[in-house]
Scaffold this active site. Structure first.
Site, PDB file in Angstrom:
ATOM      1  N   HIS A  79      53.663  43.076  21.161  1.00  0.00           N
ATOM      2  CA  HIS A  79      52.572  42.121  20.981  1.00  0.00           C
ATOM      3  C   HIS A  79      51.426  42.490  21.898  1.00  0.00           C
ATOM      4  O   HIS A  79      51.635  42.862  23.049  1.00  0.00           O
ATOM      5  CB  HIS A  79      53.033  40.681  21.234  1.00  0.00           C
ATOM      6  CG  HIS A  79      53.775  40.482  22.522  1.00  0.00           C
ATOM      7  ND1 HIS A  79      55.083  40.899  22.714  1.00  0.00           N
ATOM      8  CD2 HIS A  79      53.404  39.911  23.684  1.00  0.00           C
ATOM      9  CE1 HIS A  79      55.467  40.578  23.933  1.00  0.00           C
ATOM     10  NE2 HIS A  79      54.467  39.990  24.561  1.00  0.00           N
ATOM     11  N   CYS A  97      41.100  35.902  42.051  1.00  0.00           N
ATOM     12  CA  CYS A  97      40.332  35.165  41.043  1.00  0.00           C
ATOM     13  C   CYS A  97      39.627  36.135  40.096  1.00  0.00           C
ATOM     14  O   CYS A  97      38.944  37.055  40.534  1.00  0.00           O
ATOM     15  CB  CYS A  97      39.305  34.237  41.695  1.00  0.00           C
ATOM     16  SG  CYS A  97      38.208  33.441  40.490  1.00  0.00           S
ATOM     17  N   CYS A 138      35.430  35.522  40.686  1.00  0.00           N
ATOM     18  CA  CYS A 138      34.699  35.788  41.933  1.00  0.00           C
ATOM     19  C   CYS A 138      35.431  36.774  42.828  1.00  0.00           C
ATOM     20  O   CYS A 138      34.903  37.179  43.862  1.00  0.00           O
ATOM     21  CB  CYS A 138      34.429  34.486  42.691  1.00  0.00           C
ATOM     22  SG  CYS A 138      35.885  33.779  43.474  1.00  0.00           S
ATOM     23  N   HIS A 197      41.010  26.182  41.993  1.00  0.00           N
ATOM     24  CA  HIS A 197      39.837  27.049  41.928  1.00  0.00           C
ATOM     25  C   HIS A 197      39.529  27.440  40.476  1.00  0.00           C
ATOM     26  O   HIS A 197      38.364  27.448  40.060  1.00  0.00           O
ATOM     27  CB  HIS A 197      40.084  28.287  42.791  1.00  0.00           C
ATOM     28  CG  HIS A 197      38.939  29.234  42.859  1.00  0.00           C
ATOM     29  ND1 HIS A 197      37.779  28.960  43.566  1.00  0.00           N
ATOM     30  CD2 HIS A 197      38.753  30.445  42.291  1.00  0.00           C
ATOM     31  CE1 HIS A 197      36.942  29.981  43.430  1.00  0.00           C
ATOM     32  NE2 HIS A 197      37.505  30.893  42.649  1.00  0.00           N
ATOM     33  N   GLU A 232      36.056  27.217  38.413  1.00  0.00           N
ATOM     34  CA  GLU A 232      35.459  28.402  37.782  1.00  0.00           C
ATOM     35  C   GLU A 232      35.306  28.201  36.277  1.00  0.00           C
ATOM     36  O   GLU A 232      34.330  28.673  35.668  1.00  0.00           O
ATOM     37  CB  GLU A 232      36.326  29.645  38.054  1.00  0.00           C
ATOM     38  CG  GLU A 232      36.373  30.103  39.501  1.00  0.00           C
ATOM     39  CD  GLU A 232      35.105  30.799  39.946  1.00  0.00           C
ATOM     40  OE1 GLU A 232      34.005  30.422  39.482  1.00  0.00           O
ATOM     41  OE2 GLU A 232      35.221  31.730  40.774  1.00  0.00           O
TER      42      GLU A 232
HETATM   43 ZN   LIG Z   1      54.780  39.112  26.479  1.00  0.00          ZN
HETATM   44 ZN   LIG Z   2      36.696  32.514  41.812  1.00  0.00          ZN
END
Ligand SMILES: [Zn+2]
Ligand SMILES: [Zn+2]
Ligand SMILES: [Zn+2]
Ligand SMILES: [Zn+2]
Lengths: 275, 275
Positions: free
Chosen positions: B190, B247, B250, B264, B268
């Site tokens: 997949h 992240c 950022c 966070h 975002e």
């Molecule tokens: Zn998978």
């Molecule tokens: Zn961030």
DNA sequence: GAATCATAAC
DNA sequence: GAATCATAAC
């Protein structure tokens, strides 16, 4: 009087996240994660029993000792502090804290045996409950059938019929529960004022749910319990936390299936707001 | 062509919750929870090692063998099925499944070495990516600065300037990632087509995040990796799952602080939609 | 009280 | 793959 919080409503399950994040200390400068793994890879050893002396049990102390400089406090007088729960377990979740040192250190089931104190708590709790209801209205009235005609008239979309007064609001206080935990974790007495929905990113496991929607939660209206009532209550939660989760709205029994309950609570939340 | 799902947008972190719930079998008629506790209270015994033969690894089989009766499939042809991930880890999360039995059973890093197959996958993935981008636009354009003037004109709120054409849309495809896991859990190959936001109630621990935003995730554009590239990749995730969470927007390093990352990501997400 | 990690059982 | 439960360490 206590004003409801003015948190911006957004598509978030962590509504007080910003506050929580702000108050969080910087990340511990812990060992590099991969190094930790290397060390334990060949000789796995159980971490030593902690000698940490539980200061987290005292985390509510500042809210009653220095309410003026505790950002969780949104109202206080000589007797009580009104506080935002730092990890709200529902869309609205406040705490009522008695500021008296001695009372604050007592177990709620003991302290609330005193009818004088109980009466004072009830007065303060009624105020906080009204504040919580007002907050529900502020955030959810726009989804509510019971509020629609009133809001349409207020917004000038509809006009009053002849001799019609402005329709009343939905009774949002019916969506608020007020009470204490049979066995609180934090040592400063606190009365929970919490909306029924249990829609929150901070609701993460069975204990969280059952702390508010099982016999573990004692409604303020139930006091005084009496000795028999108190003993009966303790028998009822003997198997705690191994008690079934029951939907607060439709009564469906989810046994120990917390994730299924979460999905269901999500749906119930929408339907409840729409009432 | 594949049409994006028409799920109703609501204030929920379990957008495909209804689907998941519907497909869920009834609760196991397991032993009463309290009885279990009683039994183990005095003589705690480790549960026996399971003899369960992993059928969950085959859970994607129906989507390619019987796409016409698998509700997760929203488009298919002779070569591919387009599928909703049952536990989406971001606001949009689709899977691209090759239907050829032999290819489906191959490891993605092996199968995608074949330039013919790679090319076919890229064509199909481009379609699915476009579909995902369209879904982002459908749900989030109303929050987007880049879409504002266009939408205002389409809605008749603003008028075109002289000689002005209708402004273009935001490029929502930039918000979509396409790729595979270095070590997939489910055995039918997949390819993930997933929005970058990682805003989902199904994102519950570090592995979930790092499966898509660490070197564990191999972008389709990176193929063919070559032997050196593949070996390098495997070295880079040697310490998996003990790798820091970074992240996606950022670049802030959250180390192993998943809960902080979640809060966070929530913030975002709002800022990203507003772009 | 919260949070990370580990472990069965499916 | 998901989910429940248990366990440190704070
Ligand atoms: Zn998978
Ligand atoms: Zn961030
Ligand atoms: Zn408590
Ligand atoms: Zn229900």
């Amino acid at each position: 009087m206590a004003e409801p919080p003015t948190t911006k409503t957004k598509n978030s399950t962590f509504s007080t996240a910003a506050l929580a994040a702000k108050k969080q200390t910087a990340f511990d400068s812990m060992m590099n994660a991969s190094k930790r793994k290397d060390l334990t890879a060949e000789s796995p050893q159980p971490r030593k029993k902690s000698t940490y002396q539980v200061s987290w049990r005292k985390l509510l102390g500042d809210a009653i000792d220095h309410p003026e400089r505790d950002s969780r406090v949104f109202y206080y007088d000589d007797d009580f502090s009104f506080v935002y729960d730092k990890y709200p377990k529902a869309s609205v979740h406040f705490l009522l804290l008695p500021r008296d040192k001695k009372l604050s250190m007592a177990h709620p089931l003991e302290a609330l045996k005193d009818p004088i104190f109980l009466a004072k708590v009830r007065v303060a709790a009624a105020k906080l409950k009204a504040s919580a209801a007002k907050e529900l209205q502020r955030r959810f009235a726009k989804f509510s059938k019971q509020e629609k005609r009133r809001l349409d008239i207020l917004n000038g979309v509809l006009e009053l019929d002849d001799d019609e007064g402005l329709p009343g609001s939905r009774d949002w206080e019916k969506g608020i529960r007020v009470g204490v935990h049979t066995h609180p974790s934090m040592e400063h007495m606190h009365i929970h004022v919490i909306s029924k929905d249990m829609f929150s990113g901070y609701l993460k496991h069975r204990k969280h749910y059952n702390s508010f929607h099982s016999r573990f939660f004692v409604n303020l209206e139930e006091f005084p319990l009496g000795e028999d009532g108190e003993n009966k209550r303790k028998r009822e939660i003997w198997h705690w936390p191994d008690v079934d989760m029951i939907c607060w709205r439709c009564g469906k029994n989810f046994k120990n299936k917390f994730t299924q309950l979460k999905i269901h609570l999500d749906e119930e939340f929408d339907e409840w707001k729409a009432e």
